[in-house]
Structures are given as structure tokens and as C-alpha cells.
Design an enzyme around this catalytic site. Structure first.
Site, PDB file in Angstrom:
ATOM      1  N   ASP A 145     -27.633 -55.839  81.878  1.00  0.00           N
ATOM      2  CA  ASP A 145     -26.695 -55.796  83.126  1.00  0.00           C
ATOM      3  C   ASP A 145     -25.152 -56.306  82.967  1.00  0.00           C
ATOM      4  O   ASP A 145     -25.141 -57.100  82.136  1.00  0.00           O
ATOM      5  CB  ASP A 145     -27.387 -56.663  84.292  1.00  0.00           C
ATOM      6  CG  ASP A 145     -28.753 -56.233  84.573  1.00  0.00           C
ATOM      7  OD1 ASP A 145     -29.215 -55.296  84.438  1.00  0.00           O
ATOM      8  OD2 ASP A 145     -29.492 -57.103  84.913  1.00  0.00           O
ATOM      9  N   ASP A 152     -33.479 -55.108  79.198  1.00  0.00           N
ATOM     10  CA  ASP A 152     -32.302 -54.650  80.122  1.00  0.00           C
ATOM     11  C   ASP A 152     -31.047 -55.251  79.836  1.00  0.00           C
ATOM     12  O   ASP A 152     -30.888 -56.650  79.408  1.00  0.00           O
ATOM     13  CB  ASP A 152     -32.715 -54.841  81.654  1.00  0.00           C
ATOM     14  CG  ASP A 152     -34.088 -54.009  81.851  1.00  0.00           C
ATOM     15  OD1 ASP A 152     -34.187 -52.900  81.752  1.00  0.00           O
ATOM     16  OD2 ASP A 152     -35.006 -54.896  82.267  1.00  0.00           O
ATOM     17  N   ASP A 198     -29.394 -67.227  90.916  1.00  0.00           N
ATOM     18  CA  ASP A 198     -30.498 -67.909  91.232  1.00  0.00           C
ATOM     19  C   ASP A 198     -30.566 -69.271  90.371  1.00  0.00           C
ATOM     20  O   ASP A 198     -30.386 -70.377  90.646  1.00  0.00           O
ATOM     21  CB  ASP A 198     -31.805 -67.381  91.147  1.00  0.00           C
ATOM     22  CG  ASP A 198     -31.949 -66.405  89.922  1.00  0.00           C
ATOM     23  OD1 ASP A 198     -31.126 -66.392  89.125  1.00  0.00           O
ATOM     24  OD2 ASP A 198     -32.804 -65.462  89.973  1.00  0.00           O
TER      25      ASP A 198
END
Length: 439
Positions: free
Chosen positions: A65, A63, A142
Site C-alpha cells: 500500500d 500486499d 489503527d
């Protein structure tokens, strides 16, 4: 309660193109189109998160982003193939056929009074749509390894929190105070375990210390979200490492309480051996690009709980057949309060368990029915896993392996009476010929 913005553990650093390994050839063409269009429209545009991290450690990202200073509405105005999603965290999805490029606006870690940032009394983040700068965005992510920004403007990597060094040292470190970050989102505890297992990273001591202490917070997470996290954890090719990390950091009992209790009470260790054999097989199938059924995965993970429940019921005087069904229902029901296992997976899981009792039965009709059962192959593969923990299943495995190739030959080799005991093959009864009579 407002959260205090965490202090970055390292000074801002720009890593120029000649000092990192990221190349545009490793980035999907769709992601590059989004990055370039945002940049040409005057917006900041960065590839961010897992894609940057994975390329740096030599993995191929799945993926891509993008982070930008453009608002979701501004992104939508630039791309006709864009849709806006989310309420808790508003995002733009730019769709290219089957590929979706997720575009997020830089977030700030403060409450501006607009109501776009909402935090539960326990510290859990309910809504997060206050926009800020790239620096704000970095320190609210995070883990440091996920807070690296690849800039399309000059092909450099921007590091605001010491993530580049942590990636080089294979260390997973939370940004900010670990207790606060885990309380914001308890699922981060599972993400820590999953990412460390996937990347081969060590969880930094300060990041690891609260895990067993705060494990109970997982009970506040949505069961459907925990199910999705389990699929990511166990179906990505690192199931064994993830399971062992859950045990090591005191999270297994919070996620699979009855399995953890069964493993603790099983002194021989046979149940744990069987679970690890199943997870090892899962990893091998993922590595070979073969399909893995969530039903089979959860049948493996919850098998110790099922065995323990069945033994307890039989000790209470419940007949074996009833004990099997009641144990299957009980374990499934209890697990649903933690992990929302959909019926399309829980029902096949129970069938895999219940079919195990039919493998010792070798009468011709039963063998034929068993071989035609839609869940036979999964149940047989499960029996093979059980053999890894107990040699007592070797004869059953040999019989059903032969039965799949030649049922008649297998039955001739292992004839059995209706009680399951050994008996000679039945003799064919000779039909009496009727005497013809004259009319």
C-alpha cells in the site's frame, strides 16, 4: 460528535537506511513504479502499513500500500491503469495485471465541516475523506506497527507514533484511546487478535483491556465484513493462535455465540480438542500451500454448536435423523445473524455434518453410494478430526480408509446387516435349472 485527535506516544523519528532492514528488493516492482512516479511528479510518496511492518519482522508482504499527498484524482491523472473506488474511504487502485497497488491520500482525523467525515452517535466511523498531512495520517491509523512510512525519497523509515520501537519489541499497541478507536470500528478488535497471532506480538495491556468489555460491539458490524475477517483470521496459517486469543480476550462468544456456549458446557473438553485439531490441520495445509475450504473451516468451528443443538432436540423427543437436519438448519440460521456465511459454503458445511451419521453403515449399496458422494472426502477428513477427540471413531476411520482403496475387501472384513449390526456375509442363492421339455 467530533473525535479528538490522539496524541502521538513518541516524538517523530527518522530511521535512516543503514538502521533498518528494508530493501527495495523486498518491494514489488509495481509498487516501486507507483512510488517513483508520484515522487517524480512532485508528490510525497511512502510505502506504508503492513508491508513495512512485515519486512521489518522478516515476513514477505503479500500486499503493498502507498500513502501520498496526491488526491485520488491526481493519482488517476498520473496512471492510465488506475481506477477510483470507495465512498466511505475513497482510494485509487493502480492495476498491474493481477497485482493492485492501493494508493491512499493522507487523511486528517478532524471534521472540517465539508461532510467528508461522518461519525455515528456511537463513535463508529461512517465516512472518512478529509485530507491532511502525513503526520495527520499517521496518528489516525489503527496500530503503531501499521503507522510506519518508508520514504522513496531517501529510503528512510518515518515513525510518528513509536511504531518502530513497538515492532522491535513485538508489541501491538493502538494509537490513541482504545475505547474510542474500537467504537470507531469494532472490527479493530478482531484485527488486534489476528495481527498479534500472525506476528507473534503481545497485545499491549491498555489495548487488550477493553476487548471483553466491548466485545458486544461486534454485533453492530456488517455480517459480511465479519465473514471476510474470519477468513483472514483462520485461513492465513495462524488459526490455532487466533482461536485461543479469541477465547482469552472474551471475543469468541461475540463471534460464535453457540460454539462458545457448547464449549463451556462440554466438561470433558472433547469438543474443544476436536476444534483445535481441525484448526491445527488448517494451519498445516496453509503452510504446505494446500487449499483449504471455508465450508470445512466453518464445519469445524460450528461443530460444537451443532452437537449441542442435536442433543437438545433428541432430548425433546425428536427422532435422530430429524434432529440432525433441524440442528444443522438452526445453527446455520443463528450464525448468519453474526457472520454472513454464503450458501455456497453453508450447504457443503451441513452436508459434512449430516454425512457423519452414515459412516457406521457398511452395507454394500450404502458404501458404494457414500464413496460416490461429492462431499465424501471432506466428510471423511472431518471424521478423522473427530477421532482426535474420541477413540470411539477408530473402527469407522479404519473401515472407510480401507473402503477408499478396496471397497469389496472392506465390506468382506466388516459385513453388516441392514440394522447396522454384524452378520455373516450373505450366501449366494443358487439358480434352479429349468428342465427342458420336448416339443
Amino acid at each position: 460528535m467530533d473525535n479528538v485527535t490522539p496524541t502521538p506516544p513518541a516524538d517523530f523519528r527518522i530511521i535512516p537506511r543503514d538502521q533498518h532492514s528494508i530493501s527495495r528488493r523486498q518491494i514489488s516492482q509495481s509498487a516501486l513504479r507507483v512510488l517513483y512516479r508520484l515522487h517524480e511528479a512532485g508528490h510525497a510518496a511512502y510505502l506504508v502499513g503492513g508491508a513495512v511492518r512485515d519486512v521489518l519482522v522478516g515476513l514477505a508482504p503479500k500486499d503493498f500500500d502507498v500513502a501520498t499527498d496526491a488526491t485520488p484524482e491526481q493519482v488517476k491523472a498520473l496512471f492510465r491503469n488506475c481506477r477510483l473506488i470507495g465512498r466511505r474511504f475513497r482510494l485509487a487502485h493502480v492495476v498491474f495485471g493481477r497485482e493492485i497497488i492501493e494508493v491512499a491520500t493522507f487523511r486528517a482525523n478532524v471534521d472540517d465541516g465539508s461532510g467528508d467525515r461522518e461519525v455515528h452517535d456511537g463513535g463508529r466511523l461512517l465516512r472518512d475523506n478529509v485530507y491532511g498531512t502525513v503526520e495527520d495520517d499517521a496518528i489516525r491509523r489503527d496500530f503503531t506497527a501499521n503507522a510506519l512510512y518508508y520514504a522513496i525519497a531517501d529510503f528512510s523509515v518515518r515513525d510518528y507514533v513509536g511504531g518502530f520501537e513497538d515492532v522491535e519489541n513485538r508489541v501491538l499497541r493502538l494509537i490513541g484511546d482504545p475505547d474510542t478507536r474500537y467504537r470507531e470500528d469494532p472490527v479493530r478488535m478482531l484485527r488486534a487478535v489476528r495481527l498479534a497471532a500472525k506476528l507473534g506480538f503481545t497485545i499491549e495491556p491498555g489495548t487488550a483491556e477493553p476487548l471483553p468489555r466491548l466485545a458486544g460491539l461486534l454485533g453492530e458490524a456488517a455480517p459480511a465484513r465479519l465473514f471476510e475477517e474470519c477468513l483472514k483470521m483462520f485461513l492465513s496459517g495462524h488459526a490455532v493462535a487466533s482461536f485461543e486469543a479469541l477465547e482469552r480476550h472474551g471475543l469468541l462468544a461475540a463471534l460464535f455465540p453457540e460454539t462458545a456456549a457448547a464449549l463451556k458446557s462440554n466438561r470433558s473438553g472433547a469438543l474443544r480438542t476436536m476444534v483445535l485439531a481441525g484448526l491445527r490441520s488448517t494451519d498445516a495445509r496453509v503452510a504446505a500451500d494446500e487449499p483449504v475450504s471455508p465450508a470445512f473451516l466453518f464445519a469445524t468451528l460450528l461443530w460444537p454448536a451443532y452437537c449441542r443443538a442435536m442433543i437438545k432436540l433428541q432430548a425433546e423427543g425428536v427422532q435422530p435423523v430429524d434432529a440432525q437436519r433441524r440442528a444443522a438448519d438452526r445453527v446455520t440460521l443463528h450464525q448468519l445473524s453474526t457472520v454472513a456465511l454464503p450458501r455456497r459454503f453453508s450447504l457443503p458445511m451441513q452436508e459434512i455434518w449430516l454425512l457423519q451419521a452414515r459412516f457406521p453403515q457398511r452395507q454394500r449399496k450404502r458404501v458404494t453410494r457414500m464413496l460416490s458422494h461429492p462431499r465424501f472426502r471432506a466428510a471423511f477428513d472431518f471424521l478423522v478430526l473427530r477421532q482426535a477427540a474420541s477413540e470411539g471413531h477408530s473402527e469407522d476411520v479404519a473401515f472407510w480408509d480401507e473402503a477408499q482403496r478396496d471397497p469389496d475387501h472392506a465390506i468382506a472384513l466388516y459385513p453388516a446387516d441392514e440394522d447396522g449390526g454384524e452378520s455373516p456375509a450373505p450366501r449366494r442363492r443358487r439358480r434352479r435349472r429349468r428342465t427342458a421339455t420336448a416339443e
